[in-house]
Design a protein around this motif. Structure first.
Motif, mmCIF file in Angstrom:
data_model
loop_
_atom_site.group_PDB
_atom_site.id
_atom_site.type_symbol
_atom_site.label_atom_id
_atom_site.label_comp_id
_atom_site.label_asym_id
_atom_site.label_seq_id
_atom_site.Cartn_x
_atom_site.Cartn_y
_atom_site.Cartn_z
ATOM 1 N N SER A 240 0.797 -1.224 0.000
ATOM 2 C CA SER A 240 0.000 0.000 0.000
ATOM 3 C C SER A 240 0.830 1.274 0.000
ATOM 4 O O SER A 240 0.441 2.270 -0.619
ATOM 5 C CB SER A 240 -0.950 0.005 1.205
ATOM 6 N N ASN A 247 2.278 -5.600 2.402
ATOM 7 C CA ASN A 247 1.495 -5.397 3.623
ATOM 8 C C ASN A 247 1.594 -6.570 4.587
ATOM 9 O O ASN A 247 1.588 -6.384 5.808
ATOM 10 C CB ASN A 247 0.019 -5.180 3.270
ATOM 11 N N SER A 275 -11.174 -0.813 2.360
ATOM 12 C CA SER A 275 -9.878 -1.114 1.752
ATOM 13 C C SER A 275 -10.126 -1.542 0.317
ATOM 14 O O SER A 275 -10.652 -2.617 0.070
ATOM 15 C CB SER A 275 -9.159 -2.220 2.531
ATOM 16 N N TYR A 280 -5.216 -0.616 -1.732
ATOM 17 C CA TYR A 280 -5.617 -1.169 -0.436
ATOM 18 C C TYR A 280 -5.215 -0.250 0.722
ATOM 19 O O TYR A 280 -4.276 0.542 0.632
ATOM 20 C CB TYR A 280 -5.038 -2.572 -0.206
ATOM 21 N N ASN A 281 -5.965 -0.383 1.802
ATOM 22 C CA ASN A 281 -5.656 0.308 3.046
ATOM 23 C C ASN A 281 -4.396 -0.317 3.650
ATOM 24 O O ASN A 281 -4.266 -1.533 3.683
ATOM 25 C CB ASN A 281 -6.857 0.139 3.998
ATOM 26 N N LYS A 282 -3.476 0.502 4.138
ATOM 27 C CA LYS A 282 -2.223 -0.037 4.668
ATOM 28 C C LYS A 282 -2.453 -0.972 5.844
ATOM 29 O O LYS A 282 -1.670 -1.891 6.087
ATOM 30 C CB LYS A 282 -1.281 1.103 5.068
ATOM 31 N N ASP A 284 -4.835 -3.078 6.031
ATOM 32 C CA ASP A 284 -5.399 -4.329 5.501
ATOM 33 C C ASP A 284 -4.222 -5.267 5.241
ATOM 34 O O ASP A 284 -3.715 -5.382 4.127
ATOM 35 C CB ASP A 284 -6.177 -4.038 4.215
ATOM 36 N N CYS A 287 -4.757 -7.847 2.646
ATOM 37 C CA CYS A 287 -5.232 -7.272 1.378
ATOM 38 C C CYS A 287 -6.425 -8.030 0.812
ATOM 39 O O CYS A 287 -6.449 -8.386 -0.370
ATOM 40 C CB CYS A 287 -4.089 -7.235 0.366
ATOM 41 N N VAL A 291 -10.466 -4.151 6.600
ATOM 42 C CA VAL A 291 -9.598 -4.113 7.784
ATOM 43 C C VAL A 291 -10.422 -4.654 8.942
ATOM 44 O O VAL A 291 -11.330 -3.987 9.442
ATOM 45 C CB VAL A 291 -9.104 -2.678 8.085
ATOM 46 N N ASP A 295 -6.992 -9.124 10.139
ATOM 47 C CA ASP A 295 -5.815 -8.256 10.097
ATOM 48 C C ASP A 295 -5.274 -7.993 11.494
ATOM 49 O O ASP A 295 -4.056 -7.864 11.677
ATOM 50 C CB ASP A 295 -6.169 -6.940 9.405
#
Length: 313
Positions: A240, A247, A275, A280-282, A284, A287, A291, A295
């Protein structure tokens, strides 16, 4: 009469690296799995493919097989003679099937056989050990992938091993014409490391050893998370913050070089947030598009650990 082993309808999706970069030039492996045409240790099966206007150096084939128990199967490439298999062009050897079930077996070629444009060829498969092994087939006439318009023939023949006339696969009510499920590859070695692309776990970076520390089928030389598997699904290899660490092995949310209480505060703020790929959200970590508690469990494994390790030759 040739035995036919009905296994039910299964969607035979099999992702072979990427079609554009892995040397693949024709495949029907992603077409519906209809039946297993039983080899029974006594039959040779044959299905054809035809090149378009481009020649190819044969790199190898992947054959979809169904085994009720362990055994062995061989594969060979033949020319065409009057719409049937003609002369042997290359013996691709034999492969052991160690487990029962639907599976794909790779048969590498030696890279010297050149397949000519606008020409029909035959793939022959026969059982060399065990019993109750079938070549999985499809009644679809489509190609899952074709690079230049190559086609897989809507035909399948059999004969007693090594002798006799070729016989079209028996077709009856509810049994439309089948074709063996397989893929054919070019002899391409993009990174010149001695391993053809369709067998290379890192096609663009030379890695003669093919080392894969986490066993996720992505070679260490191009795996952004070498010690934790992260090479499946849409989020494979997601990174991300684009720092070179995937990630899955990067809990350092503030990028200060450590995963600690500061990152935990940030993670809690991001928990439950959306995400969306491909970035993607960091937070997550796996991935998967959310989230969540998954996670959280993975993040806890990363606490106190520096990000990485990333790719290394």
């Amino acid at each position: 009469m040739l035995a036919r082993m009905r296994m039910g309808l299964v969607l035979g999706l099999f992702w072979l690296h990427t079609a554009a970069g892995g040397g693949l030039f024709v495949s029907n492996l992603a077409e519906n799995y209809d039946f297993g045409a039983g080899l029974g240790g006594v039959y040779t099966m044959a299905s054809s493919f035809t090149l378009a206007a481009q020649s190819h150096a044969l790199g190898g084939v992947t054959v979809s097989l169904f085994a009720n128990q362990p055994g062995a199967v061989s594969a060979r490439i033949f020319s065409d003679s009057g719409g049937l298999p003609g002369s042997l062009l290359e013996d691709l050897g034999s492969k052991s099937l160690l487990n029962a079930g639907l599976q794909n077996q790779v048969f590498p070629a030696n890279g010297t056989t050149v397949l000519q444009p606008n020409t029909k060829y035959w793939l022959l498969v026969e059982q060399t050990g065990g019993n109750n092994i079938g070549w999985s087939s499809t009644n679809s006439t489509a190609e899952s992938f074709s690079l230049f318009g190559e086609t897989i023939g809507n035909d399948m023949y059999y004969r007693p091993m090594g002798e006799g006339a070729w016989i079209a696969l028996e077709v009856g009510p509810g049994f439309p014409t089948d074709t063996g499920r397989f893929a054919v590859f070019n002899a391409v070695d993009t990174d010149l490391d001695g391993t053809m692309d369709f067998l290379d776990n890192c096609m663009t970076v030379a890695n003669p050893s093919q080392a894969d520390s986490d066993g996720d089928l992505r070679g260490d030389a191009c795996d952004n998370c070498r010690t934790r598997a992260n090479n499946t699904g849409p989020g494979a290899q997601c990174d991300s913050d684009d720092d070179g660490y995937g990630n899955r092995c990067d809990g350092d949310l503030n990028n200060n070089g450590a995963t600690n209480a500061q990152d935990t505060i940030l993670y809690r703020q991001l928990l439950g947030q959306p995400s969306v790929g491909p970035v993607y959200n960091k937070a997550d970590i796996n991935c998967n598009g959310a989230v969540n508690a998954q996670d959280t469990a993975l993040y806890r494994q990363l606490l106190g650990v520096p990000p990485g390790p990333g790719a290394a030759p």
